[in-house]
Design a protein around this motif. Structure first.
Motif, PDB file in Angstrom:
ATOM      1  N   VAL A 129      -7.634   5.525  -1.223  1.00 54.22           N
ATOM      2  CA  VAL A 129      -7.777   6.928  -0.808  1.00 54.22           C
ATOM      3  C   VAL A 129      -6.455   7.486  -0.297  1.00 54.22           C
ATOM      4  O   VAL A 129      -5.710   6.815   0.376  1.00 54.22           O
ATOM      5  N   ASN A 130      -6.214   8.723  -0.611  1.00 58.06           N
ATOM      6  CA  ASN A 130      -4.932   9.310  -0.282  1.00 58.06           C
ATOM      7  C   ASN A 130      -5.110  10.681   0.366  1.00 58.06           C
ATOM      8  O   ASN A 130      -5.382  11.661  -0.307  1.00 58.06           O
ATOM      9  N   VAL A 131      -4.978  10.743   1.695  1.00 58.72           N
ATOM     10  CA  VAL A 131      -5.060  12.014   2.412  1.00 58.72           C
ATOM     11  C   VAL A 131      -3.859  12.122   3.348  1.00 58.72           C
ATOM     12  O   VAL A 131      -3.887  11.634   4.471  1.00 58.72           O
ATOM     13  N   VAL A 142       0.843  -1.192   0.000  1.00 62.39           N
ATOM     14  CA  VAL A 142       0.000   0.000   0.000  1.00 62.39           C
ATOM     15  C   VAL A 142       0.879   1.244   0.000  1.00 62.39           C
ATOM     16  O   VAL A 142       1.796   1.344   0.806  1.00 62.39           O
ATOM     17  N   GLY A 143       0.611   2.160  -0.893  1.00 67.32           N
ATOM     18  CA  GLY A 143       1.346   3.409  -0.897  1.00 67.32           C
ATOM     19  C   GLY A 143       2.703   3.346  -1.560  1.00 67.32           C
ATOM     20  O   GLY A 143       3.492   4.283  -1.487  1.00 67.32           O
ATOM     21  N   SER A 144       3.012   2.245  -2.207  1.00 66.87           N
ATOM     22  CA  SER A 144       4.342   2.106  -2.801  1.00 66.87           C
ATOM     23  C   SER A 144       4.445   2.859  -4.127  1.00 66.87           C
ATOM     24  O   SER A 144       5.532   3.002  -4.677  1.00 66.87           O
ATOM     25  N   GLY A 145       3.329   3.333  -4.642  1.00 72.15           N
ATOM     26  CA  GLY A 145       3.385   4.144  -5.859  1.00 72.15           C
ATOM     27  C   GLY A 145       3.203   3.357  -7.144  1.00 72.15           C
ATOM     28  O   GLY A 145       3.965   3.517  -8.103  1.00 72.15           O
ATOM     29  N   LYS A 146       2.184   2.545  -7.182  1.00 69.68           N
ATOM     30  CA  LYS A 146       1.918   1.760  -8.393  1.00 69.68           C
ATOM     31  C   LYS A 146       1.199   2.606  -9.454  1.00 69.68           C
ATOM     32  O   LYS A 146       1.383   2.396 -10.646  1.00 69.68           O
ATOM     33  N   THR A 147       0.392   3.567  -8.973  1.00 72.30           N
ATOM     34  CA  THR A 147      -0.435   4.321  -9.916  1.00 72.30           C
ATOM     35  C   THR A 147       0.400   5.030 -10.976  1.00 72.30           C
ATOM     36  O   THR A 147       0.072   4.994 -12.163  1.00 72.30           O
ATOM     37  N   ILE A 148       1.470   5.662 -10.537  1.00 77.57           N
ATOM     38  CA  ILE A 148       2.253   6.440 -11.490  1.00 77.57           C
ATOM     39  C   ILE A 148       2.888   5.519 -12.539  1.00 77.57           C
ATOM     40  O   ILE A 148       3.039   5.889 -13.705  1.00 77.57           O
TER      41      ILE A 148
END
Ligand code: ADP
Ligand code: MG
Length: 703
Positions: free
Chosen positions: A560-562, A303-309
């Motif tokens: 979700v990213n806050v 989680v949060g490792s940056g797959k989206t980019i």
């Protein structure tokens, strides 16, 4: 078509001496033993260890299985009808124990009548101050030659039915012994190639089969088990590896260039520098899409490792080559977030991004489908609506699936059919794949890993509290809010019914309001029953920092990213699985502040629940948590392992024997590299065996 012929092992079980039609029927129904071969491959589940005997006075207090040698000093038939039983006093030099049988009395009486030494095996229980064994196994010792007993006597799993039909464990052992009298080495085909046998120093097949039933000593038994596990896992792995090899015959589109869109974005709009892992994954994908074969890759990153980019950059490469791409996410909220985030990232570029879900209005959808077909839409983002047949692309070149574990293999394959050649497939998952699953359910995919998080993340402090601490927990949250942070409060989906979940959430919301009065704190609520517009506006008020607290069901689990949120409070945390807890925790710790995950549970927890909480407190790596999750849930419940055939294993355990699985996988890969179609004579038996099995189509190329 060849079938693996071995006349003797194919003989129906009723023809074995001592079986006959009636018992044959029982064996078929109760144990699925149809043939001699089936009996041979029905292994004992434990062994009576003849080397460990006990004296009656030393029987431990807690009831336990014991083995005693002694004499029967007295026996008597008591009761009538169903309660008729044979009771006997059994004595050694240290004490007396009572034995009771309800069945096989006639035969037992005859055996006892002649006196002499006996060996008794069974579970000793204390009853009215006396030791007692019900239905012990009883064996006559001839003379005092203890050596006549094999050191290990096999014990097979049986059923009540079998036992009641005079097919006792002991009788079954006799049948297996009978079978071995008929058997010789030539009846048991060695299917492992000689080089493998010698390289791994494996016991020959016949010897292994013999020793698994009637071990000569503990060392032989260990080797036999190892050999049989090896074979089982090897056969399993060679199937999966062959599938993967076959896959390489599937043609795919070639992305020849990295063009303007990619370069412009990379130079002008990339919001941060890529991590080394992200670059590496990008290179791997770049390589895949140039080979002319279809990519089938799994991107695994916590989680949060940056797959989206990474996904976005791949999409740009596809667009640069004149293809469309799509991104499918498991929930509406996640899909929508992707749509918003990606539209935002690409807003300065001449790219049309569209959103499709089950809730898209008919009119809007018609237009969208039209634009998709004529190529006006470049990127389509949405839920599983994307796989509907009506969704037709002009030229789809790359499909990305986020959070794989929510989608089945079938859904994945539907995306294949959306162009003349199958589009490249990139599957992204935040659930780290335990080694076992990487080799089974996902064994046919190539895997890329983002192992390290982007810089600047602080470890999250995880705390477990129970209901009585609720007020203190709320005080703590208030303190954080007053420092300018935000907090999530998450409720589980308790029932299958949306209505009950909503009521549960509503009750929670009211409770939260009591701690955080509305004139001081703004609370946003997000759940699955809201219209997407409401949900979006509530979510946005939290994302923008207007709301202090977000009260939600697990809809926020993924994506979700806050960064400003520093507390994740999970209500009824014991109702969540480990992977889910880890996902939820991953919502915080994204900004520069110290973040907290609070697991709130009831006072009473099951052992399993306690262990889950403990795991969350002590482990931060998603990988370790996934391994633990698998261990706690067991392989049967894990998606996909069943289809991969891993659940059919008889002797190996896909979790405990993961190291051996790795060994056999490497051996399988090596063998296929040297002799992909199993043409070599040393691989002949293996080939024949594989062809005789269910998974024929995997091997159709070699027949
Ligand atoms: P996930 O792998 O869970 O989908 P995301 O792609 O949502 O993770 O990324 C999580 C956060 O990390 C986002 O805010 C994203 O902008 C940020 N991020 C991703 N890559 C980097 C990077 N190389 N450097 C800094 N921040 C990054
Ligand atoms: Mg994500």
């Amino acid at each position: 078509m060849f079938t693996h012929k071995n006349e003797l092992l194919l003989t129906p079980i009723e023809y074995l001496k001592g079986v006959g039609p009636l018992k044959g029927d029982m064996l078929r129904k109760e144990l699925s033993i149809y043939t001699f071969g089936d009996m041979l491959h029905f292994y004992p589940f434990r062994y009576m260890d003849r080397s460990s005997f006990i004296k009656i006075k030393n029987i431990p207090e807690e009831s336990t299985f014991v083995q005693i040698i002694g004499r029967i000093t007295y026996s008597e038939l008591i009761g009538t009808g169903r309660s008729k039983r044979l009771v006997a006093n059994f004595k050694d030099e240290t004490g007396t124990i009572e034995l009771v049988w309800f069945q096989g009395i006639y035969w037992l009486e005859k055996m006892i009548a002649n006196g002499g030494d006996f060996l008794v095996y069974g579970k000793a229980t204390r009853f009215n101050g006396y030791w007692n064994i019900t239905h012990p196994e009883l064996e006559k010792i001839e003379g005092n030659a203890m050596e006549q007993f094999p050191l290990y006597q096999p014990v097979y799993s049986s059923t009540e039915k079998l036992r009641s039909k005079s097919l006792s464990g002991k009788f079954y052992v006799k049948l297996v012994q009978q079978l071995f009298l008929l058997l010789s080495e030539k009846n048991v085909v060695e299917i492992l190639p000689l080089p493998i046998l010698s390289h791994f120093q494996l016991m020959p097949k016949y010897m292994a089969i013999k020793n698994i039933h009637f071990p000569e000593n503990s060392q032989q038994l260990t080797q036999a088990i190892y050999r049989l596990k090896f074979e089982e896992l090897f056969i399993h792995q060679i199937g999966i590896c062959k599938l993967k090899l076959n896959h390489q015959f599937i043609k795919g589109y070639v992305f020849t260039t990295v063009g303007d869109l990619f370069h412009t974005f990379f130079k002008q709009f990339l919001p941060f520098e890529l991590t080394e892992d992200q670059k590496k994954v990008l290179r791997e994908i770049r390589n895949d899409t140039q080979t002319g074969k279809q990519m089938n890759r799994l991107l695994q990153g916590d989680v949060g490792s940056g797959k989206t980019i990474v996904a976005v950059l791949c999409m740009l490469i596809a667009l640069d080559n004149g293809f469309q791409t799509c991104l499918m996410a498991p929930t509406e909220i996640l899909a929508w977030q992707h749509f918003e985030g990606i539209s935002q990232l690409l807003k300065e570029l001449p790219i049309q991004v569209a959103y499709l879900s089950g809730k898209t209005k008919a009119k809007q959808k018609r237009l969208l489908l039209e634009q998709l077909l004529n190529g006006e839409i470049h990127i389509l983002i949405g839920t599983h609506s994307l796989i509907e047949d009506s969704v037709i692309f002009q030229n789809l070149g790359l499909s990305i699936i986020d959070e794989q574990h929510r989608f089945g293999v079938e859904q994945r394959s539907k995306l294949w059919k959306k162009n003349t050649l199958p589009p490249h497939i990139l599957v992204m998952t935040a659930t780290p794949i335990p080694r076992t699953l990487a080799m089974t359910s996902y064994g046919d995919l190539d895997v890329s890993v983002i192992a390290h998080l982007p810089p600047g993340r602080k470890p999250i402090t995880t705390i477990h509290r129970s209901e009585i601490h609720r007020a203190k927990v709320m005080d703590f949250i208030r303190h954080e809010l007053d420092l300018g942070r935000q907090a999530y409060i998450v409720y589980p989906l308790i029932e299958e019914s949306e209505k009950l979940d909503f009521e549960n959430l509503q009750a929670g919301y009211e409770q939260v309001k009591q701690f955080f009065p509305s004139h001081l704190y703004h609370i946003a609520m997000v759940h699955g029953k809201q219209t997407s517009a409401d949900r979006e506006s509530n979510m946005n008020s939290f994302v923008k920092g207007n709301a202090h607290i977000m009260v939600a069901t697990t809809v926020i689990e993924v994506g979700v990213n806050v960064p400003n949120a520093s507390v994740m409070l999970i209500e009824s945390a014991e109702r969540f699985g480990l992977s889910q807890l880890h996902q939820l925790r991953g919502r915080v710790g994204r900004g520069a502040d110290q973040s907290y995950c609070i697991l709130l549970t009831s006072e009473q927890l099951t052992l399993n629940g306690k262990e889950r909480m403990h795991t969350m407190i002590t482990e931060s790596s998603g990988f370790a948590i996934a391994e633990k999750d698998l261990e706690l849930r067991g392989p049967g419940e894990i998606d996909g392992t069943r289809q991969s055939g891993a659940a059919d294993l008889k002797i190996a355990d896909i979790i405990k024997d993961v190291a051996l699985m790795e060994t056999t996988r490497n051996a399988a890969i090596q063998l296929l590299q040297q002799d992909e179609n199993l043409f070599k004579s040393e691989n002949e038996n293996l080939k024949l065996f594989l062809l005789s099995r269910k998974d024929k189509e995997v091997w159709s190329r070699i027949s």
